[in-house]
Design a protein around this motif. Structure first.
Motif, PDB file in Angstrom:
ATOM      1  N   THR A 115       3.964   4.107   9.306  1.00  0.00           N
ATOM      2  CA  THR A 115       2.648   4.281   9.980  1.00  0.00           C
ATOM      3  C   THR A 115       3.047   5.398  11.188  1.00  0.00           C
ATOM      4  OG1 THR A 115       2.920   2.269  11.312  1.00  0.00           O
ATOM      5  CG2 THR A 115       1.857   2.280   9.210  1.00  0.00           C
ATOM      6  N   THR A 142      -0.301  10.156   3.843  1.00  0.00           N
ATOM      7  CA  THR A 142      -1.313   9.435   3.428  1.00  0.00           C
ATOM      8  C   THR A 142      -1.941   8.400   4.099  1.00  0.00           C
ATOM      9  OG1 THR A 142       0.399   8.159   3.011  1.00  0.00           O
ATOM     10  CG2 THR A 142       0.009   9.520   1.149  1.00  0.00           C
ATOM     11  N   GLY A 165       4.274  -1.609  11.254  1.00  0.00           N
ATOM     12  CA  GLY A 165       4.791  -2.578  12.330  1.00  0.00           C
ATOM     13  C   GLY A 165       4.718  -3.781  11.578  1.00  0.00           C
ATOM     14  N   GLU A 189      -2.385  -8.837   9.593  1.00  0.00           N
ATOM     15  CA  GLU A 189      -2.157  -9.793  10.935  1.00  0.00           C
ATOM     16  C   GLU A 189      -2.203 -11.004  10.242  1.00  0.00           C
ATOM     17  OE1 GLU A 189      -0.794  -9.201  13.897  1.00  0.00           O
ATOM     18  OE2 GLU A 189      -1.048  -7.115  13.868  1.00  0.00           O
ATOM     19  N   ASN A 231       0.760  -1.369   0.099  1.00  0.00           N
ATOM     20  CA  ASN A 231       0.001  -0.089  -0.043  1.00  0.00           C
ATOM     21  C   ASN A 231       0.726   1.407   0.103  1.00  0.00           C
ATOM     22  OD1 ASN A 231      -2.208  -1.535   0.138  1.00  0.00           O
ATOM     23  ND2 ASN A 231      -2.166  -1.840   2.410  1.00  0.00           N
TER      24      ASN A 231
HETATM   25  N1  LIG Z   1       8.141  -4.675  17.414  1.00  0.00           N
HETATM   26  C1  LIG Z   1       7.316  -3.956  18.312  1.00  0.00           C
HETATM   27  O1  LIG Z   1       8.059  -3.535  19.261  1.00  0.00           O
HETATM   28  C2  LIG Z   1       5.975  -3.858  18.164  1.00  0.00           C
HETATM   29  C3  LIG Z   1       5.475  -2.668  18.855  1.00  0.00           C
HETATM   30  C4  LIG Z   1       3.967  -2.428  18.796  1.00  0.00           C
HETATM   31  C5  LIG Z   1       3.290  -3.159  17.901  1.00  0.00           C
HETATM   32  N2  LIG Z   1       3.901  -3.905  17.054  1.00  0.00           N
HETATM   33  C6  LIG Z   1       3.135  -4.733  15.990  1.00  0.00           C
HETATM   34  O2  LIG Z   1       2.980  -3.694  14.660  1.00  0.00           O
HETATM   35  C7  LIG Z   1       1.788  -4.112  14.225  1.00  0.00           C
HETATM   36  C8  LIG Z   1       0.986  -2.878  13.914  1.00  0.00           C
HETATM   37  O3  LIG Z   1       1.804  -2.056  12.922  1.00  0.00           O
HETATM   38  P1  LIG Z   1       1.054  -1.002  12.137  1.00  0.00           P
HETATM   39  O4  LIG Z   1      -0.231  -0.408  13.044  1.00  0.00           O
HETATM   40  O5  LIG Z   1       2.059  -0.055  11.688  1.00  0.00           O
HETATM   41  O6  LIG Z   1       0.144  -1.853  11.138  1.00  0.00           O
HETATM   42  P2  LIG Z   1       0.365  -2.120   9.526  1.00  0.00           P
HETATM   43  O7  LIG Z   1       1.860  -2.702   9.315  1.00  0.00           O
HETATM   44  O8  LIG Z   1      -0.593  -3.170   9.083  1.00  0.00           O
HETATM   45  O9  LIG Z   1       0.106  -0.841   8.757  1.00  0.00           O
HETATM   46  C9  LIG Z   1      -1.213  -0.371   8.973  1.00  0.00           C
HETATM   47  C10 LIG Z   1      -1.757  -0.298   7.407  1.00  0.00           C
HETATM   48  O10 LIG Z   1      -1.673   0.971   6.986  1.00  0.00           O
HETATM   49  C11 LIG Z   1      -0.872   0.928   5.601  1.00  0.00           C
HETATM   50  N3  LIG Z   1       0.106   1.915   5.402  1.00  0.00           N
HETATM   51  C12 LIG Z   1       1.368   1.634   6.119  1.00  0.00           C
HETATM   52  N4  LIG Z   1       2.183   2.954   5.901  1.00  0.00           N
HETATM   53  C13 LIG Z   1       1.146   3.785   5.186  1.00  0.00           C
HETATM   54  C14 LIG Z   1       1.303   5.180   4.613  1.00  0.00           C
HETATM   55  N5  LIG Z   1       2.411   5.790   4.945  1.00  0.00           N
HETATM   56  N6  LIG Z   1       0.256   5.921   4.081  1.00  0.00           N
HETATM   57  C15 LIG Z   1      -0.775   4.813   3.915  1.00  0.00           C
HETATM   58  N7  LIG Z   1      -1.090   3.540   4.206  1.00  0.00           N
HETATM   59  C16 LIG Z   1      -0.092   3.053   5.013  1.00  0.00           C
HETATM   60  C17 LIG Z   1      -0.372  -0.642   5.525  1.00  0.00           C
HETATM   61  O11 LIG Z   1      -0.531  -1.078   4.293  1.00  0.00           O
HETATM   62  C18 LIG Z   1      -1.592  -1.213   6.560  1.00  0.00           C
HETATM   63  O12 LIG Z   1      -2.661  -1.570   5.507  1.00  0.00           O
HETATM   64  C19 LIG Z   1       1.182  -5.124  15.094  1.00  0.00           C
HETATM   65  O13 LIG Z   1       1.183  -6.382  14.422  1.00  0.00           O
HETATM   66  C20 LIG Z   1       1.993  -5.045  16.327  1.00  0.00           C
HETATM   67  O14 LIG Z   1       1.881  -6.316  17.014  1.00  0.00           O
HETATM   68  C21 LIG Z   1       5.156  -4.182  17.337  1.00  0.00           C
END
Ligand SMILES: NC(=O)c1ccc[n+]([C@@H]2O[C@H](COP(=O)([O-])OP(=O)(O)OC[C@H]3O[C@@H](n4cnc5c(N)ncnc54)[C@H](O)[C@@H]3O)[C@@H](O)[C@H]2O)c1
Length: 362
Positions: A128, A170, A103, A71, A43
Motif C-alpha cells: 500500500t 490495484t 501496514g 484492524e 486481497n
Molecule cells: N509500523 C509503523 O511504523 C506504522 C506506521 C504507520 C501506520 N502503521 C499501521 O499501518 C496500518 C495501516 O496500514 P495500511 O493502510 O497499509 O492498511 P492495510 O494493511 O489494512 O491495507 C489496506 C487495505 O488494502 C488492501 N491492499 C493492500 N495492498 C493492496 C494492493 N496493492 N492492491 C489492492 N489492495 C491492497 C489490504 O488488503 C487492505 O484491505 C495501521 O494499523 C497502522 O497502525 C504502522
C-alpha cells in the motif's frame, strides 16, 4: 530502482524502491539456505497471484500463509496463529519471515518475527502507499489490545524492504487517500522546498492517481533520517513522526476502527494545525493558507459525528500521555516541529469544534 540505506544503532538495511523491484526478492532469498514463511495479504494475492506465485516457486523452502488484514485481526490471536505455523513447520532462528501486504500485515508479521524464538529475520514487501512511505521502514511492529491501537509491540528492524510501485495500480481510492494521510505529515517535517515538492506530488496522487517514485523515495529518506537519529523514540526526535497521530488514534478508537488510519491522520493533522493557531504558534492567515494548500485532501465526514468527550478521553489514554495530560506534536511551519506540548483539554475541544464546523460548511 533506487536503494536507500537505513543505518540504525544495531543494523543497516536497504530499502529498494521502484518498479519491478519484486523480481529482486526471489534472487535475494534463494541465496539463503533457510526456510521462509511468506505471510501474504489475502486481497493482494487475489490481484497479484502470478507475481506472488513466482516468488514462492523461486525457492523450494517457501511456506505460504494467507492473512486477512483488518484492524480487528491486528491482534495477539493473529500473532499466535503465525507462531503455530512457524512451529508446525519447524522454523528455527536461521529461518525467515517475509511480510507481503499493507501496514497491518507488516506490523503483525513483524511482531511475530520479533518475538518468535526471541527474533527471526524479517523482510518486508509493502503493497500500500501507506506501508511504502511509512510503516515498512523504521522497525515499529505491533498489535492492538483492548481496543487501543498498537498497545503491544516491539522495535524490530527488517533485513530489507522491497517497495514495488507496481502494486499500487490495484489500490482502491480509499486506501490511496489513507496513504496520503501519512505523506501529508512529511510536508511539515523538513524545509519549505520539501513542503512544496511533497504537496505538489501529493495532489497528483489524489487528483490524477499518479504515483511518483521520487515522492516515495523522499518520504522514505525523511523517515530513515529520523529513525537513524532516534531508533527507540528515546531522545524524542522520532516523536515528530507522530504529527496528528494523538488525534488520529483517538478518532480510530472512537469509531471502532471503521475509519482508515490515514483518513484519521488527515483529520488529526488539520486538528493539530488548529491547536497550533490557538496556542499562537501560527497566525490565522497561515492556518488558512495550510488549509487551502491541502484542500484537495478528502476529509472523511464520518469523523464530524465524533463525540468530543469520547475523543478527549481516548487522547488521555494515548501511549504518549502521562498523568492524564494530553501532549501533542505541533508544527509552526515546515521544519519547525514541537514535541510533547502539553495542551489543555479545553483548547483541544475548542479546536475540534472549530475544525468540525469548518468541514460541515465546505
Ligand atoms: N509500523 C509503523 O511504523 C506504522 C506506521 C504507520 C501506520 N502503521 C499501521 O499501518 C496500518 C495501516 O496500514 P495500511 O493502510 O497499509 O492498511 P492495510 O494493511 O489494512 O491495507 C489496506 C487495505 O488494502 C488492501 N491492499 C493492500 N495492498 C493492496 C494492493 N496493492 N492492491 C489492492 N489492495 C491492497 C489490504 O488488503 C487492505 O484491505 C495501521 O494499523 C497502522 O497502525 C504502522
Amino acid at each position: 530502482m533506487k536503494r536507500i540505506e537505513v543505518k540504525t544503532q544495531h543494523k543497516s538495511y536497504d530499502v529498494l524502491v521502484g518498479r519491478n523491484v519484486l523480481d529482486k526478492i526471489g534472487t535475494d532469498l534463494t541465496k539463503y539456505n533457510s526456510k521462509a514463511l511468506l505471510i501474504c495479504d489475502r486481497n493482494v494475492y487475489r490481484y497479484h497471484q502470478s507475481k506472488i506465485n513466482k516468488i514462492i516457486h523461486s525457492n523450494k523452502k517457501f511456506y505460504f500463509y494467507l492473512f486477512n488484514p483488518s484492524e480487528k485481526n491486528k491482534n495477539l490471536k493473529s500473532v499466535e496463529l503465525i507462531y503455530k505455523h512457524l512451529r508446525q513447520s519447524n522454523f528455527s532462528r536461521k529461518d525467515i519471515v517475509v511480510a507481503l501486504g499493507g501496514g497491518i500485515t507488516g506490523d503483525v508479521s513483524g511482531f511475530a518475527a520479533a518475538t518468535y524464538m526471541r527474533g527471526i529475520p524479517f523482510y518486508q514487501i509493502p503493497t500500500t502507499l501507506l506501508s511504502m512511505v511509512d510503516s515498512s521502514v523504521g522497525g515499529k511492529t505491533g498489535v492492538n489490545f483492548l481496543g487501543y491501537k498498537n498497545l503491544i509491540g516491539a522495535f524490530y528492524q527488517p533485513q530489507k524492504v522491497y517497495a514495488d510501485l507496481n502494486f499500487l495500480e490495484t489500490l482502491p481510492l480509499r486506501e490511496i487517500i489513507s496513504g496520503a494521510g501519512e505523506i501529508f505529515k512529511y510536508t511539515f517535517l523538513a524545509d519549505e522546498e520539501n513542503y512544496f515538492m511533497i504537496r505538489n506530488k501529493l495532489s497528483e496522487i489524489i487528483l490524477q492517481k499518479k504515483f511518483d517514485e521520487n515522492l516515495i523515495i523522499r518520504c522514505i529518506q525523511i523517515k530513515a533520517s529520523v529513525v537513524e537519529k532516534d531508533e527507540f523514540e528515546t531522545s524524542g526526535i522520532r516523536k515528530i513522526l507522530n504529527l496528528g497521530h494523538t488525534f488520529a488514534h483517538a478518532f480510530e478508537s472512537a469509531f471502532n476502527f471503521q475509519i482508515k488510519h490515514g483518513e484519521a491522520v488527515i483529520a488529526g493533522i488539520f486538528a493539530s494545525l488548529v491547536v497550533s493557531e490557538k496556542l499562537g504558534l501560527i497566525t490565522n492567515s497561515y492556518l488558512k493558507k495550510y488549509f487551502s494548500d491541502f484542500e484537495f485532501l478528502p476529509f472523511n465526514k464520518k469523523i464530524l459525528k465524533a463525540d468530543l468527550k469520547k475523543i478527549i478521553n481516548f487522547m488521555k489514554s494515548d501511549k504518549k500521555t502521562s498523568d492524564n495530560k494530553i501532549k501533542l506534536v505541533l508544527a509552526s511551519k515546515p521544519g519547525n516541529i514541537f514535541i510533547d506540548v502539553q495542551v489543555d483539554e479545553k483548547i483541544i475541544e475548542k479546536s475540534l469544534k472549530e475544525l468540525f464546523q469548518f468541514y460541515k460548511t465546505v
